[in-house]
Write a protein that holds these residues in place. Structure first.
Motif, PDB file in Angstrom:
ATOM      1  N   MET A   1     -88.384 -51.529  77.002  1.00  0.00           N
ATOM      2  CA  MET A   1     -87.233 -51.053  76.248  1.00  0.00           C
ATOM      3  C   MET A   1     -87.455 -51.448  74.787  1.00  0.00           C
ATOM      4  N   LEU A   2     -87.658 -50.473  73.939  1.00  0.00           N
ATOM      5  CA  LEU A   2     -87.924 -50.802  72.533  1.00  0.00           C
ATOM      6  C   LEU A   2     -86.790 -50.398  71.607  1.00  0.00           C
ATOM      7  N   GLY A   3     -85.871 -49.651  72.129  1.00  0.00           N
ATOM      8  CA  GLY A   3     -84.759 -49.247  71.280  1.00  0.00           C
ATOM      9  C   GLY A   3     -83.475 -49.435  72.060  1.00  0.00           C
ATOM     10  N   GLU A   4     -82.378 -49.195  71.405  1.00  0.00           N
ATOM     11  CA  GLU A   4     -81.107 -49.330  72.095  1.00  0.00           C
ATOM     12  C   GLU A   4     -80.923 -48.183  73.090  1.00  0.00           C
ATOM     13  N   TYR A   5     -81.489 -47.010  72.728  1.00  0.00           N
ATOM     14  CA  TYR A   5     -81.354 -45.837  73.576  1.00  0.00           C
ATOM     15  C   TYR A   5     -82.720 -45.415  74.091  1.00  0.00           C
TER      16      TYR A   5
ATOM     17  N   ASP B   1     -86.153 -38.241  83.757  1.00  0.00           N
ATOM     18  CA  ASP B   1     -85.517 -39.109  84.742  1.00  0.00           C
ATOM     19  C   ASP B   1     -84.083 -39.321  84.272  1.00  0.00           C
ATOM     20  N   GLU B   2     -83.168 -38.579  84.922  1.00  0.00           N
ATOM     21  CA  GLU B   2     -81.800 -38.552  84.389  1.00  0.00           C
ATOM     22  C   GLU B   2     -81.089 -39.897  84.507  1.00  0.00           C
ATOM     23  N   ASP B   3     -81.492 -40.673  85.506  1.00  0.00           N
ATOM     24  CA  ASP B   3     -80.838 -41.976  85.695  1.00  0.00           C
ATOM     25  C   ASP B   3     -81.130 -42.943  84.547  1.00  0.00           C
ATOM     26  N   HIS B   4     -82.248 -42.706  83.881  1.00  0.00           N
ATOM     27  CA  HIS B   4     -82.643 -43.658  82.847  1.00  0.00           C
ATOM     28  C   HIS B   4     -82.385 -43.133  81.448  1.00  0.00           C
ATOM     29  N   THR B   5     -81.467 -42.207  81.341  1.00  0.00           N
ATOM     30  CA  THR B   5     -81.301 -41.554  80.058  1.00  0.00           C
ATOM     31  C   THR B   5     -79.994 -41.940  79.385  1.00  0.00           C
ATOM     32  N   ALA B   6     -80.118 -42.376  78.157  1.00  0.00           N
ATOM     33  CA  ALA B   6     -78.926 -42.671  77.369  1.00  0.00           C
ATOM     34  C   ALA B   6     -79.195 -42.260  75.939  1.00  0.00           C
TER      35      ALA B   6
ATOM     36  N   VAL C   1     -88.526 -42.629  73.497  1.00  0.00           N
ATOM     37  CA  VAL C   1     -88.848 -41.647  74.523  1.00  0.00           C
ATOM     38  C   VAL C   1     -90.114 -42.108  75.217  1.00  0.00           C
ATOM     39  N   LEU C   2     -89.977 -42.422  76.481  1.00  0.00           N
ATOM     40  CA  LEU C   2     -91.111 -42.929  77.258  1.00  0.00           C
ATOM     41  C   LEU C   2     -91.727 -41.796  78.068  1.00  0.00           C
ATOM     42  N   HIS C   3     -92.981 -41.532  77.828  1.00  0.00           N
ATOM     43  CA  HIS C   3     -93.699 -40.565  78.647  1.00  0.00           C
ATOM     44  C   HIS C   3     -94.528 -41.365  79.652  1.00  0.00           C
ATOM     45  N   VAL C   4     -94.122 -41.335  80.898  1.00  0.00           N
ATOM     46  CA  VAL C   4     -94.850 -42.117  81.900  1.00  0.00           C
ATOM     47  C   VAL C   4     -95.681 -41.174  82.755  1.00  0.00           C
ATOM     48  N   SER C   5     -96.963 -41.477  82.914  1.00  0.00           N
ATOM     49  CA  SER C   5     -97.759 -40.706  83.867  1.00  0.00           C
ATOM     50  C   SER C   5     -98.110 -41.622  85.025  1.00  0.00           C
TER      51      SER C   5
END
Ligand SMILES: Nc1ncnc2c1ncn2[C@@H]1O[C@H](COP(=O)(O)OP(=O)(O)OP(=O)(O)O)[C@@H](O)[C@H]1O
Ligand SMILES: [Mg+2]
Lengths: 419, 259
Positions: free
Chosen positions: A81-85, A95-100, A149-153
């Motif tokens: 987590m690098l930002g508040e959002y 991933d809608e659960d992790h979106t703010a 914005v995290l792009h996870v592969s």
């Protein structure tokens, strides 16, 4: 796969890409874009050995069959987590659960057809998209908290994903965007990020690429400065099995300013290829690029910095500096500024160097009891420190320091090879 | 603590030291003088272990260990310190970071207690004060953009923190103004003690008024051609080196000087 397959790799990749695009799950919001991109893909050729723009980067790793499958792994439980959002895309899907998201920023699940995206991988990205994220920043909004914005592969066998992010800054808006790529497993991330900035918009952009060594990345970053805007972009990148970053910037309104700063590191057998292209199409715009590269062991790094100043773009200020450090003789760095200037009224400066660690500086540190390996690490860090010190966001600096310290540390076998 | 016997050494393949012998015992201060190019810095660099400075004959022992077999950092960890004639600039590495790494490595090797960052900062500030260096210099890149005199003071500041057993000061007085000379001399004198040895390379008798040596040596053509007490320095000041070097410049010219 056999050598025969490798010989036909460009065609093989195209066949796979077309097949995948045609079989992709229909998504209504993405249908027009996909149709367009598919047409473009049909007319495109994938790069082969003789393609100039791919001179230093072979697609041979893709003979493992990454394009044959879509990545289906799951994201690790604890994501940074690098930002508040934060917004998380796993193998290109939101991933809608992790979106703010903060107020003033609207999330959309569509994507545009983009001028300036011309590579077959970018066409494929559009043609096979099953999800996309668009962030619209409302006019005159100062989004004070950074958005990550995290792009996870994720995947445990050779596979790939298409991931797409578009950000539109309306007039007078301000945003800090932290794009971070995380990889786990032998997955090719085929990425497109497009950012558009209107009048008086100001974007601070970070691109953090520290995916694991067995991951692969081919991506395009597109800046469209359609307004008198300012973009400050900081790109911190590690080499991996295959990393290819195309950056294209269009300065399309007089007074627009683009500042790009980058650090790239290729250790062990990793590879990174940066293809930068800044297009000055109107008068009185400014672009400033400062990149520092390091390569060690059998690492390989490439930077090609093209500055294209169109006939009408009088009063352009454009600079590109790329200094590089070879940590040992087995590593390789190729750097080339490429200027195309079509009018006389410009100020344009460029410089590219490749050097080695300074023996006298090493001795000075050693003479104070500092072991050689640590001395080398300190000097490598010193080489990029100025850039790290200039990072405007503390959270990113806090991430970057240990990342670089690890990335620039001594590798087993490095000294044997040097001896 | 330092025992040099018939030392021959070459720089980048070129023979420079040609049979040099010197013994330094704890508590002693030795001054080495001699013409430009006679090999004074070469001696200092050979002892500290600089690359391309190769011992080709004889031996140099420090605390009973052959220096030729030790890496530069191991020599420093044993307590050898070289104040450089030309301190090296390292942009991007802060002075403080540098001191931290140096002190961590040497103190651990010497079995001294580790200094936490608060202690380190306090000690570093004190050391700065002792040599009249603004503590702001701790934040700057190592020697980056320092004036000649500031670089020399920075060397002494490091030395005060590292508390070496044997300090080699290569022309630390050159480029210092008169006040700075006294400050630096005071710093060096504060380090004098029964356990410590100091070797001063200098061109000027003036420094020796402040740091009074037990022995003075004249290095010429890669060898020590004369040794004496502190009065030798006065003689040199009056008569130059000609009477010792037989009228030749004493530097490492092309002529081969045989004993
Ligand atoms: N890398 C090198 N290659 C060849 N010769 C060298 C090299 N470095 C030093 N020398 C030579 O070695 C000789 C001794 O140099 P050194 O620096 O030890 O002299 P010095 O006594 O310290 O002189 P000064 O009083 O000017 O500082 C000089 O003739 C110098 O030119
Ligand atoms: Mg000298």
């Amino acid at each position: 796969m056999s050598r025969d397959t490798a010989l036909n790799l460009p065609e093989d990749l195209k066949t796979r890409a077309l097949e995948n695009a045609r079989q992709a799950t229909p998504v209504e919001a993405l249908a027009p874009l996909r149709r367009d991109a598919l047409t473009a893909l049909e007319g495109a050729a994938f790069p082969g050995r003789k393609t100039e723009a791919w001179k230093y980067t072979s697609l041979f790793p893709l003979t493992d069959g990454h394009l044959a499958r879509r990545a289906e792994g799951e994201a690790p439980a604890d994501l940074p987590m690098l930002g508040e959002y934060r917004l998380v895309l796993v193998n290109g899907r939101l991933d809608e659960d992790h979106t703010a998201l903060p107020e003033g920023v609207t999330l959309g699940r569509q994507a545009r057809r983009l001028e300036g995206l011309t590579t077959p991988f970018a066409f494929y990205n559009g043609a096979a998209l099953e999800d996309a994220v668009t962030l619209d920043v409302a006019a005159n909004t100062d989004v004070s908290a950074p958005i990550q914005v995290l792009h996870v592969s994720a995947g445990d066998s050779p596979s790939h994903c298409n991931t797409r992010l578009e950000v539109n800054l309306a007039a007078g808006s301000r945003l800090t965007l932290i794009e971070q790529y995380l990889g786990d497993g032998p997955v090719l991330t085929n990425a497109v990020t497009a950012i558009q900035a209107a009048d008086n918009a100001h974007l601070t952009h970070y691109r953090l690429q520290a995916d694991a060594g067995d991951s692969l990345h081919i991506g395009t970053l597109l800046f469209q400065q359609t307004g008198v805007s300012r973009i400050d972009s900081y790109q911190l990148m590690a080499g991996n099995r295959l990393r290819r970053n195309d950056v294209r910037a269009f300065l399309d309104k007089s007074g627009a300013e683009l500042n790009m700063h980058g650090i790239f590191v290729a250790r062990e057998r990793s590879h990174i290829d940066n293809q930068l292209c800044v297009e000055h199409r109107v008068p009185e715009c400014t672009s400033n690029q400062v990149y520092r590269g390091l390569a060690g062991e059998k690492g390989r790094a490439v930077l090609n910095g093209r500055i294209h100043i169109h006939p009408g773009a009088k009063g352009t200020l454009a600079e590109l500096s790329n200094k590089n450090l070879l940590l040992n003789p087995g590593a390789e760095i190729d750097t080339k500024p490429e200027l195309e200037i079509y009018n006389d009224d410009v100020k344009c400066a460029h410089g590219a160097t490749v050097g080695q660690l300074d023996a006298l500086q090493q001795f000075y540190l050693q003479s104070r009891g500092i072991p050689l390996a640590e001395a080398k690490r300190m000097l490598s860090l010193g080489f990029v420190n100025e850039l790290i010190m200039s990072l405007p966001d503390q959270a990113v600096a806090d991430w970057a320091q240990p990342w670089l310290a690890a990335e620039l540390g001594q590798r087993p076998g490095a000294d044997e090879e040097a001896a | 603590m330092l025992e040099i016997r018939d030392l021959h050494a070459s720089v980048a393949g070129e023979p420079i030291l040609k049979g040099l012998s010197l013994t330094v015992k704890p508590s002693e201060v030795h001054a080495i003088m001699g013409p430009n190019g006679s090999g004074k810095s070469t001696l200092a660099n050979v002892l500290a272990g600089r690359d391309n400075y190769e011992i080709t004959g004889g031996e140099a022992l420090f605390e009973g260990k052959s220096l030729a077999e030790l890496e530069p950092e191991e020599r420093a960890q044993l307590g050898l310190f070289l104040a450089f004639q030309y301190p090296v600039e390292i942009p991007g590495v802060s002075n403080m970071e540098f001191l931290k790494a140096a002190l961590e490595a040497t103190r651990a090797a010497q079995g001294k207690e580790e200094w936490d960052s608060v202690t380190l900062l306090r000690k570093a500030r004190e050391a700065c004060k002792q040599v009249d260096l603004d503590p702001q210099f701790l934040k700057r890149g190592v020697n980056e953009g320092f004036s000649g005199g500031e670089k020399k003071r920075n060397e002494i500041m490091q030395m005060l923190l590292m508390e070496p057993k044997l300090a080699l000061l290569d022309e630390t007085d050159s480029g210092l103004d008169i006040d700075a000379l006294q400050t630096v001399a005071k710093g060096v004198n504060s380090l004098r003690g029964p356990e410590r040895g100091i070797v001063l390379v200098t061109h000027y008798q003036r420094l020796l008024d402040y740091i009074v040596p037990d022995h003075v040596h004249v290095l010429s053509g890669g060898r020590i051609v004369k040794s004496g007490g502190k009065e030798l320095a006065l003689e040199l000041e009056q008569h130059g080196y000609g009477w010792l070097t037989g009228g030749q410049d004493g530097g490492n010219g092309k002529e081969d000087r045989t004993a």
